[in-house]
Design a protein around this motif. Sequence first.
Motif, PDB file in Angstrom:
ATOM      1  N   ASN A  52      48.728  33.770  42.680  1.00  0.00           N
ATOM      2  CA  ASN A  52      47.762  33.354  41.555  1.00  0.00           C
ATOM      3  C   ASN A  52      48.018  31.962  41.051  1.00  0.00           C
ATOM      4  O   ASN A  52      47.316  31.134  40.491  1.00  0.00           O
ATOM      5  CB  ASN A  52      47.660  34.487  40.447  1.00  0.00           C
ATOM      6  CG  ASN A  52      47.253  35.706  40.828  1.00  0.00           C
ATOM      7  OD1 ASN A  52      46.239  35.849  41.915  1.00  0.00           O
ATOM      8  ND2 ASN A  52      47.506  36.840  40.264  1.00  0.00           N
ATOM      9  N   LYS A  55      47.273  29.209  43.021  1.00  0.00           N
ATOM     10  CA  LYS A  55      45.791  29.066  43.067  1.00  0.00           C
ATOM     11  C   LYS A  55      45.189  28.225  41.623  1.00  0.00           C
ATOM     12  O   LYS A  55      44.351  27.385  41.689  1.00  0.00           O
ATOM     13  CB  LYS A  55      44.890  30.439  43.307  1.00  0.00           C
ATOM     14  CG  LYS A  55      43.497  30.164  43.160  1.00  0.00           C
ATOM     15  CD  LYS A  55      43.003  31.566  43.269  1.00  0.00           C
ATOM     16  CE  LYS A  55      41.322  31.791  43.121  1.00  0.00           C
ATOM     17  NZ  LYS A  55      40.624  33.028  43.029  1.00  0.00           N
ATOM     18  N   SER A  56      45.657  28.694  40.677  1.00  0.00           N
ATOM     19  CA  SER A  56      45.512  27.814  39.353  1.00  0.00           C
ATOM     20  C   SER A  56      45.972  26.512  39.285  1.00  0.00           C
ATOM     21  O   SER A  56      45.131  25.732  38.664  1.00  0.00           O
ATOM     22  CB  SER A  56      46.228  28.761  38.282  1.00  0.00           C
ATOM     23  OG  SER A  56      45.646  30.101  38.041  1.00  0.00           O
TER      24      SER A  56
END
Length: 294
Positions: A52, A55-56
Amino acid sequence: MAIILDGKKVAQKIKKELKKEVEEYIKKGLRNPTLAVVLVGNDPASQVYVRNKRKSCEEVGIKSMYIHLEEETPEEELLRIIDKLNKDEEVDGILVQLPLPRHINTSNIIMAINPEKDVDGFHPDNVGKLATGLKDAIIPCTPLGIWLLLKEYNIETYKKDVVIVGASNIVGKPMSLLFLKNEEATVTVCHRNTKNLEKHTKNAEILVVAVGKPNLITSDMVKENVVVVDVGINKLEDGRLVGDTDFENIKHKAFAITPVPGGVGPMTVASLLINTISVYRQKFGFSKHPLTDI
């Protein structure tokens, strides 16, 4: 019905602003900000968190350098890698995903990271700066995210009675320092073994819970119109994710409350991006990021 403090929505807003900001740096001929993420082992939860975060990073234009080490990696090898990252001028931030395998001393690893690249804000130098009110402290991501979420919804913190349940170095302690800093709040820090916990939580105008125990705080333990920030994320046997508070019942009593998931979690990741860009800005002669100027 309480106002739902939608961390997912606010985090997306922040990421859009950060993306525009990074694009401006690139137009000026600067390189992309770079975050080095180190994961030791194959813990499923840690793998999700790292995925996550990476991805951010991609969403806003931060280059993600990913280093995945085997569970059996010696502490000395991890320290060697951190030393290399400390010396790499192209690396702005360093994040070592916690928890680490038992044979690795977490304190040694945190101490080894250059405080100026410590985007988690865990190094004693940054903790000390936060405690003494120095402006150049790197603020731990979850407390910073909570702070930004409260401010986005115009939740007043000045002179409020704040109760924090959970005294960890990652959330509880730095969160208490943020509330004390410039706000003149009265802060009480409790934990899961505090005697008569209900006596303290009932006095809270703002209640932050970060313990990791499902439904620890029930509706009879809070006053009317309380603001509840639930940091906990617990997986039940039926697969549901819940926080440390009884959301369904407390939301009818509170003024505002964070959901789980979708509350604090996305704000923590957004704050990691903010800290990384803040370190990057200072490296190129800009001031620290305004969102960290608390």
